[in-house]
Design an enzyme around this catalytic site. Structure first.
Site, PDB file in Angstrom:
ATOM      1  N   THR A  21       1.811   7.661   5.281  1.00 14.03           N
ATOM      2  CA  THR A  21       0.773   6.652   5.104  1.00 14.03           C
ATOM      3  C   THR A  21       1.272   5.575   4.153  1.00 14.03           C
ATOM      4  O   THR A  21       2.476   5.465   3.910  1.00 14.03           O
ATOM      5  CB  THR A  21      -0.550   7.295   4.592  1.00 14.03           C
ATOM      6  OG1 THR A  21      -1.601   6.335   4.640  1.00 14.03           O
ATOM      7  CG2 THR A  21      -0.423   7.828   3.172  1.00 14.03           C
ATOM      8  N   ASN A  22       0.352   4.792   3.610  1.00 13.36           N
ATOM      9  CA  ASN A  22       0.681   3.775   2.606  1.00 13.36           C
ATOM     10  C   ASN A  22      -0.495   3.666   1.654  1.00 13.36           C
ATOM     11  O   ASN A  22      -1.516   4.325   1.849  1.00 13.36           O
ATOM     12  CB  ASN A  22       0.982   2.436   3.279  1.00 13.36           C
ATOM     13  CG  ASN A  22      -0.178   1.959   4.118  1.00 13.36           C
ATOM     14  OD1 ASN A  22      -1.212   1.573   3.598  1.00 13.36           O
ATOM     15  ND2 ASN A  22      -0.029   2.018   5.438  1.00 13.36           N
ATOM     16  N   GLY A  23      -0.349   2.852   0.615  1.00 12.70           N
ATOM     17  CA  GLY A  23      -1.326   2.845  -0.466  1.00 12.70           C
ATOM     18  C   GLY A  23      -2.495   1.893  -0.289  1.00 12.70           C
ATOM     19  O   GLY A  23      -3.213   1.615  -1.251  1.00 12.70           O
ATOM     20  N   SER A  24      -2.718   1.412   0.926  1.00 11.98           N
ATOM     21  CA  SER A  24      -3.821   0.488   1.158  1.00 11.98           C
ATOM     22  C   SER A  24      -5.149   1.098   0.706  1.00 11.98           C
ATOM     23  O   SER A  24      -5.482   2.219   1.060  1.00 11.98           O
ATOM     24  CB  SER A  24      -3.889   0.139   2.643  1.00 11.98           C
ATOM     25  OG  SER A  24      -5.068  -0.582   2.917  1.00 11.98           O
ATOM     26  N   ALA A  88      -3.658  -1.727   7.047  1.00 13.57           N
ATOM     27  CA  ALA A  88      -2.223  -1.471   6.970  1.00 13.57           C
ATOM     28  C   ALA A  88      -1.945  -0.223   7.810  1.00 13.57           C
ATOM     29  O   ALA A  88      -1.760   0.860   7.278  1.00 13.57           O
ATOM     30  CB  ALA A  88      -1.794  -1.264   5.523  1.00 13.57           C
TER      31      ALA A  88
END
Lengths: 207, 207
Positions: A21-24, A88
């Site tokens: 995942t990502n930190g959005s 994102a």
């Protein structure tokens, strides 16, 4: 006016515990939903897992993966005037999903993970866009920003693209450069995401 | 009484945007910190990125990766009476980190990601454990639960291990089976994480 907003990250699971995942944080999506509601429109949000709250009055659809976000957006876009792709989405996913948790013992050290690209959500919407509809894409780049952003704008059939960098992730502030289909920078928006979102919505509605 | 608590997920980055992680919310770590403080002890928390708040009075150290969690815990453990490993550290990390965001265009389709195991935090603390200190590990398993949990207990030099399953992740409730070094199930704790945490602390202090 009915505006579709994609928001937050997506998750691409390896097994029942781990995911890519990502930190959005979804803050830009929240700010955009608020801006749409303030202007009297309907805010339709397709959101990955976030902990912050969407405004009351927004129509929120929760998903986990990029494929699920695409399917939900494809279903909702025909009833909307435009879409702002502030999510994102995770753009790679593991080829294989393991039903059981991968353990260190079983994997015997190194693990080779084959990732394939996930479907491009805005490109999918770009293909079914009607002449009266508009699309605003986001490009998060660490190099060749304008070039990559304009490539995305054209490939995804966007009307505008908002270029930013990783400093915007999980931040209350944003800094966006907005480009149109001619490659002109039509705005530089810098400040609280609530203010930036309101300006971005105004630009989108110019189409 | 000074208790070290590991809490939340860790993140293992591929590039400036993407990372490998899990859905741990840190709620069990928060509940444990509250239980320690309520019992008059000092709660020392080493936490990955979470959005929920630790109680006022807890000494909180923020980290991102598993390696950073290990380093911080190794530094803090000698001053503590025991540790409860409630974190869900990411136990694999990409061999290579890309300074620039990996793009679909550059990667030309499939991406092969080589992952290696991250250091085991509790096993590291188990090696420096003094006779008066205690260690409670957590095992999150999808199969062969008791067997895997007891293997972890012994390999990490724990005094107790708490077995749970993925349903506990990002949940306000928990269901834990507690095993001791003899392989005996000393408790089955099921309920709100605040209650489960208080019971788990009592068991840890029995040593």
């Amino acid at each position: 006016m009915r505006v579709l907003i994609t928001s937050g990250p997506t998750r691409e699971p390896l097994d029942p515990v781990r995911f890519l995942t990502n930190g959005s944080s979804g803050r830009m999506g929240i700010a955009l939903a608020e801006a749409v509601l303030r202007s009297g429109g309907e805010a339709v949000v397709v959101s990955g897992p976030i902990t912050h709250q969407y405004p009351t009055g927004a129509e929120v659809h929760r998903i986990e993966t990029t494929q699920q976000m695409l399917e939900k957006c494809t279903e909702l876009f025909p009833s909307c005037d435009g879409v702002i792709g502030a999510a994102a989405p995770c753009d790679f996913k593991p080829v294989q999903y393991s039903d059981q948790k991968l353990t260190k013992a079983e994997s015997d050290g190194e693990l080779l993970l084959r990732l394939v690209p996930t479907p491009d959500i805005l490109a999918g919407l770009g293909r079914i866009k009607k002449p009266y509809q508009w699309i605003v894409g986001f490009a998060l780049e660490t190099q060749h920003g304008k070039e990559h952003a304009l490539e995305k704008l054209h490939r995804k059939n966007c009307d505008f693209v908002a270029l930013n960098d990783p400093s915007s992730i999980d931040n209350t502030q944003a800094k966006l450069e907005i480009f149109d289909v001619h490659g002109n920078r039509v705005a530089l928006l810098h400040g609280m995401k609530s203010d930036v979102a309101a300006e971005l919505l105004k630009i989108a509605l110019r189409k």
